[in-house]
Design an enzyme around this catalytic site. Sequence first.
Site, mmCIF file in Angstrom:
data_model
loop_
_atom_site.group_PDB
_atom_site.id
_atom_site.type_symbol
_atom_site.label_atom_id
_atom_site.label_comp_id
_atom_site.label_asym_id
_atom_site.label_seq_id
_atom_site.Cartn_x
_atom_site.Cartn_y
_atom_site.Cartn_z
ATOM 1 N N ARG A 51 -11.856 -21.241 10.452
ATOM 2 C CA ARG A 51 -10.990 -21.150 9.275
ATOM 3 C C ARG A 51 -9.521 -21.001 9.642
ATOM 4 O O ARG A 51 -8.637 -21.318 8.832
ATOM 5 C CB ARG A 51 -11.434 -19.982 8.370
ATOM 6 C CG ARG A 51 -10.595 -19.860 7.101
ATOM 7 C CD ARG A 51 -11.195 -18.885 6.107
ATOM 8 N NE ARG A 51 -11.390 -17.559 6.649
ATOM 9 C CZ ARG A 51 -10.404 -16.654 6.795
ATOM 10 N NH1 ARG A 51 -9.163 -16.954 6.477
ATOM 11 N NH2 ARG A 51 -10.692 -15.462 7.273
ATOM 12 N N TYR A 105 1.594 -40.186 -6.153
ATOM 13 C CA TYR A 105 0.134 -40.259 -6.185
ATOM 14 C C TYR A 105 -0.372 -39.370 -7.320
ATOM 15 O O TYR A 105 0.140 -38.271 -7.550
ATOM 16 C CB TYR A 105 -0.421 -39.801 -4.834
ATOM 17 C CG TYR A 105 -1.876 -39.460 -4.841
ATOM 18 C CD1 TYR A 105 -2.840 -40.428 -5.148
ATOM 19 C CD2 TYR A 105 -2.306 -38.171 -4.570
ATOM 20 C CE1 TYR A 105 -4.189 -40.105 -5.173
ATOM 21 C CE2 TYR A 105 -3.651 -37.847 -4.585
ATOM 22 C CZ TYR A 105 -4.579 -38.823 -4.898
ATOM 23 O OH TYR A 105 -5.906 -38.493 -4.933
ATOM 24 N N ASP A 177 5.676 -37.687 2.049
ATOM 25 C CA ASP A 177 4.288 -38.108 2.215
ATOM 26 C C ASP A 177 4.339 -39.523 2.798
ATOM 27 O O ASP A 177 4.733 -40.475 2.126
ATOM 28 C CB ASP A 177 3.573 -38.103 0.863
ATOM 29 C CG ASP A 177 2.111 -38.531 0.967
ATOM 30 O OD1 ASP A 177 1.756 -39.240 1.935
ATOM 31 O OD2 ASP A 177 1.332 -38.182 0.063
ATOM 32 N N LYS A 202 -7.029 -41.596 5.193
ATOM 33 C CA LYS A 202 -6.703 -43.020 5.085
ATOM 34 C C LYS A 202 -6.512 -43.641 6.471
ATOM 35 O O LYS A 202 -7.435 -43.716 7.252
ATOM 36 C CB LYS A 202 -5.469 -43.176 4.202
ATOM 37 C CG LYS A 202 -5.461 -42.334 2.924
ATOM 38 C CD LYS A 202 -6.611 -42.626 1.993
ATOM 39 C CE LYS A 202 -6.439 -42.052 0.588
ATOM 40 N NZ LYS A 202 -6.294 -40.606 0.467
#
Length: 384
Positions: A51, A105, A177, A202
């Site tokens: 984590r 987006y 981004d 992606k």
Amino acid sequence: MSEPDDRLETRLIHAGEPQPRFGGAVAMPVFQSSTFAIDGDAGYHDLRYIRLNNTPNHLALAEKLAAIEGADAALVTSSGMAAVSTTLLSLLGAGGHLLAQRELYGGTHGFITRDLPRLGITHTFIDAGDPSTWAAALQPSTRVLYVEAISNPLVRIGDLAAAATFARQHGLVSIIDATFATPVNLRPLTLGFDLVLHSATKYLNGHTDIVAGAVVGRAALIETIKHLLDHLGGSLDPHACFLLHRGLKTLALRVRHQSASALALARWLERHPAVAAVHYPGLETHPDHTRARAWFSGFGGVLSFELRGGVEAADRLIARTRLMTHAPSLGGPETLLTRPATASHAGLTPDERQRTGVTEGLLRLCVGLEATEDLIADLERGLE
């Protein structure tokens, strides 16, 4: 081991690889252990634990990502939206104000407009292509300027160099981004940006088999974001780290083919009588072509277009194509064809879509690794 003056292709292969290699393994092994023995006096954020994003898989991957972007440090997350949301939350805080480009987006747009206001964080949308209007949107509490390298799905390119300069002049953290651009086609840190975000789902991974995100940039900012990520729990599974690590090694080859193929498809569509408009920054007719030529090494694998028959013609094309899968996302080996109004931007209201230029009949084509000639033939069949 990669050196700073190695070219991108070499850094993609060698940066972040453990030295000496674990057990002599040429491929980075998967450390499928949630917990690691404590070595010395470690603070909470330095304990080895999945984590806390610091297993051997996380650290090797972060070093590779930092190397290919030319950054101080990097951080991987459980998704692209985990990268976006954790970064913005760590830098804004209650009472903070965000400047963000209007065309975003859909997931990012929803987070900014619906989730952040509940935490006392406000925003103003700006025209990323018109720097003369940005100063009027500033507030005393403005802390961050957020843009996308190539907007989704109209593939517009704002004045990126001006955005980085404006943020620096006004004491803002500049975030970009760069998912659509990738480090192959654009290196945002050389333009002056503080942080680069990726949906690593992606192109960085490139195989349509994981969900992941990345934050890359200045070490102090990355540390701040990591500490919040540690508490929110948006860590990437070690096996997903392994797959992303593997996928990065072929990034340059994949993206260059996809960029060249997308340009050929855009030129073919532009000449087709059934096509009303084509949006691709590699075309000389695109309004941001000059910016793309100035800053980008390639124009990317995503284009969008509109047919003269509107929604009915768009749905008919989707149904008729043989090689193009009707599915969201992008960057994998398969070519994907969608209507953003029903996919990436389905979460926006019709008015919000209209304001951002996403028409109901707009089609987004995310080019894969098939032969370009076969994709053109597929489109030709679909448009008959």
